[in-house]
Design an enzyme around this catalytic site. Structure first.
Site, short mmCIF file in Angstrom:
data_model
loop_
_atom_site.label_atom_id
_atom_site.label_comp_id
_atom_site.label_asym_id
_atom_site.label_seq_id
_atom_site.Cartn_x
_atom_site.Cartn_y
_atom_site.Cartn_z
CB SER A 242 -0.94 0.63 1.22
OG SER A 242 -0.37 0.07 1.99
CG HIS B 248 -4.22 -1.35 -1.39
ND1 HIS B 248 -4.79 0.07 -1.80
CD2 HIS B 248 -3.99 -2.13 -0.13
CE1 HIS B 248 -4.36 0.80 0.05
NE2 HIS B 248 -4.19 -0.39 0.76
CE LYS C 261 -7.42 0.05 1.65
NZ LYS C 261 -7.70 0.60 2.18
C1 LIG Z 1 -2.55 -3.37 2.99
C2 LIG Z 1 -4.02 -3.39 3.94
N1 LIG Z 1 -4.93 -4.27 4.39
C3 LIG Z 1 -5.64 -4.01 5.33
C4 LIG Z 1 -6.51 -3.06 5.63
C5 LIG Z 1 -7.90 -2.28 6.20
O1 LIG Z 1 -8.46 -2.38 5.23
P1 LIG Z 1 -10.38 -1.62 5.73
O2 LIG Z 1 -9.65 0.02 5.50
O3 LIG Z 1 -10.97 -2.28 5.01
O4 LIG Z 1 -10.39 -1.84 7.37
C6 LIG Z 1 -5.81 -2.09 4.46
C7 LIG Z 1 -6.53 -0.11 4.24
O5 LIG Z 1 -6.62 0.92 5.31
C8 LIG Z 1 -5.06 -1.74 4.02
O6 LIG Z 1 -4.04 -0.80 3.33
#
Ligand SMILES: Cc1ncc(COP(=O)(O)O)c(C=O)c1O
Length: 411
Positions: free
Chosen positions: A205, A233, A264
């Site tokens: 990310s 992502h 996302k």
């Molecule tokens: C790589 C990754 N995993 C998990 C999450 C968590 O997802 P959520 O926003 O649905 O809690 C995020 C996000 O913010 C993320 O970037």
């Protein structure tokens, strides 16, 4: 590209009130002042912005309208009225609140339909929906391993994976980013562990790089390690069918557990875990954030199901986005900017120290672009950056203008 108009009546905005000075902290909490001072002096204080209205290619933040490169709305569905309608219909049918944990009575027909849609989309037997992707990661990792076990974790993994490792109380070995030789050595050093688990983001990310999934699965196979990947992502953006990098790299057989988010590219909210029926059944008995947390609202599940349908019906969005992201990255590289090894719609522009990243982000805002600064602990020290998250909503002229602004300011 303009977002479709929303015909649902909006409620009146509350009148803005002038912010009052916060009350002094009670003595028992006075330590917070000192800690905040330390954060401020390190240049790491985080802004708290307010968005007005729906997001699209543009976003209105703190009273300024900016071209929006600070959202994970990669396919432009977050502000899409088709999701709003699906959410309204779902809420009308099943009520707004879920009222209880999925284990008790919170699992509605909308959640059932969503879990089936996710499983079909990913080509696996079953899926389990969580209130967030964060909860999906933490709960699943802690359900798979415990104190007698070993986790090998990529150094750039997301905070929710890191917290899942902590929660599991397993021994954790962190391998340098995407380094399969170091990963193999770590797993070999943990031969005595009861179980061994490899955890990785598929698309990272913060730097836009992609995990070497095929090699990672080979390493796991020869050592009988479990593989959990986080497609947060990549879902919606990669793969012919849009289901992510596992699909794109043909590694479905080697990946045992797929975690993802609906928040996302899918433009909704919530997280999921997908895999074999037996795995999902195990999680229904052990994943604490699923057992002990209220299910997310049925209307949200309905919107997420609609978004999966749209991803399947509108492949042009991901194809267009990936093509434009490649062109954008090439343009920045030709301009001599340090954008690391990005291979995706996430394009970091490395600034170095936190103050440099904040200054660059402010210069870009003055030029009409929202490109947030990302600082430690989200990125390693000395690697603060501004992160441009590209969306299908951005057209060629938008990207050319941002590239020109970056070339002018990021030196
Ligand atoms: C790589 C990754 N995993 C998990 C999450 C968590 O997802 P959520 O926003 O649905 O809690 C995020 C996000 O913010 C993320 O970037």
């Amino acid at each position: 590209m303009a977002a479709m108009p929303c015909r649902i009546e909006s409620t009146a905005e509350p009148r803005s009130t002038t912010a009052e000075a916060p009350r002094p902290l009670p003595e028992a909490l006075a330590w917070i002042e000192d800690e905040m001072l330390a954060i401020r002096s390190a240049g790491l204080e985080r802004p708290h912005r307010r968005r007005e209205g729906r997001q699209g290619a543009e976003v209105r933040l703190d009273g300024r309208t900016l071209l929006n490169f600070g959202s994970n709305d990669y396919l432009g569905y977050a502000g899409d009225v088709r999701l709003t309608r699906a959410a309204s219909k779902g809420s009308c049918a099943e009520g707004f609140g879920a009222g209880a944990s999925p284990l008790v009575s919170g699992h509605s027909r909308a959640h059932e339909a969503l879990e089936r849609a996710i499983a079909r989309f990913l080509g696996v037997e079953a899926a389990l929906v969580f209130p967030s992707g964060f909860a999906a990661n933490t709960a699943t990792i802690a359900a798979l391993v415990g104190p007698d076990d070993f986790i090998a974790s990529d150094s750039l993994n997301h905070a929710s994976i890191i917290d899942g490792c902590r929660l599991a109380r397993a021994r954790v070995g962190v391998y340098p980013h995407r380094d399969l030789i170091a990963l193999s050595a770590l797993l070999d050093s943990a031969r005595g562990a009861r179980r061994r688990l490899i955890v990785t983001d598929t698309l990272f990310s913060m730097d836009g790089t992609i995990a070497p999934l095929a090699g990672l699965c080979d390493v796991a196979r020869t050592r009988r390690a479990m593989v959990l990947v986080d497609e947060a992502h990549a879902t919606g953006v990669f793969g012919d069918r849009g289901s992510g990098l596992v699909e794109q790299t043909g590694t479905a057989d080697g990946v045992h557990v797929r975690v993802g988010t609906l928040s996302k590219a899918l433009g909704a909210a919530g997280g999921f875990v997908a895999g074999g029926e037996r795995l999902i059944q195990w999680l229904r008995h052990t994943a604490r954030a699923w057992i002990f947390s209220t299910a997310h609202p049925p209307g949200v599940a309905a919107a997420a199901t609609r978004a999966i349908g749209l991803v399947e019906q509108e492949p042009d969005r991901r194809v267009g986005l990936r093509g434009r992201a490649d062109d954008f990255a090439s343009r920045l590289r030709r301009a001599g900017l340090d954008i690391g090894g990005t291979e995706s719609q996430i394009v970091p522009i490395i600034a170095g120290e936190p103050a440099a990243a904040v200054a660059l982000s402010e210069q870009l805002a003055a030029a009409g672009f929202f490109v947030p600064a990302i600082r430690p602990p989200s990125v390693p020290r000395g690697r603060s950056l501004v992160r441009a998250s590209l969306s299908w909503l951005h057209d060629e002229p938008d990207l050319r203008r941002l590239a020109a602004a970056l070339a002018a300011h990021a030196r």
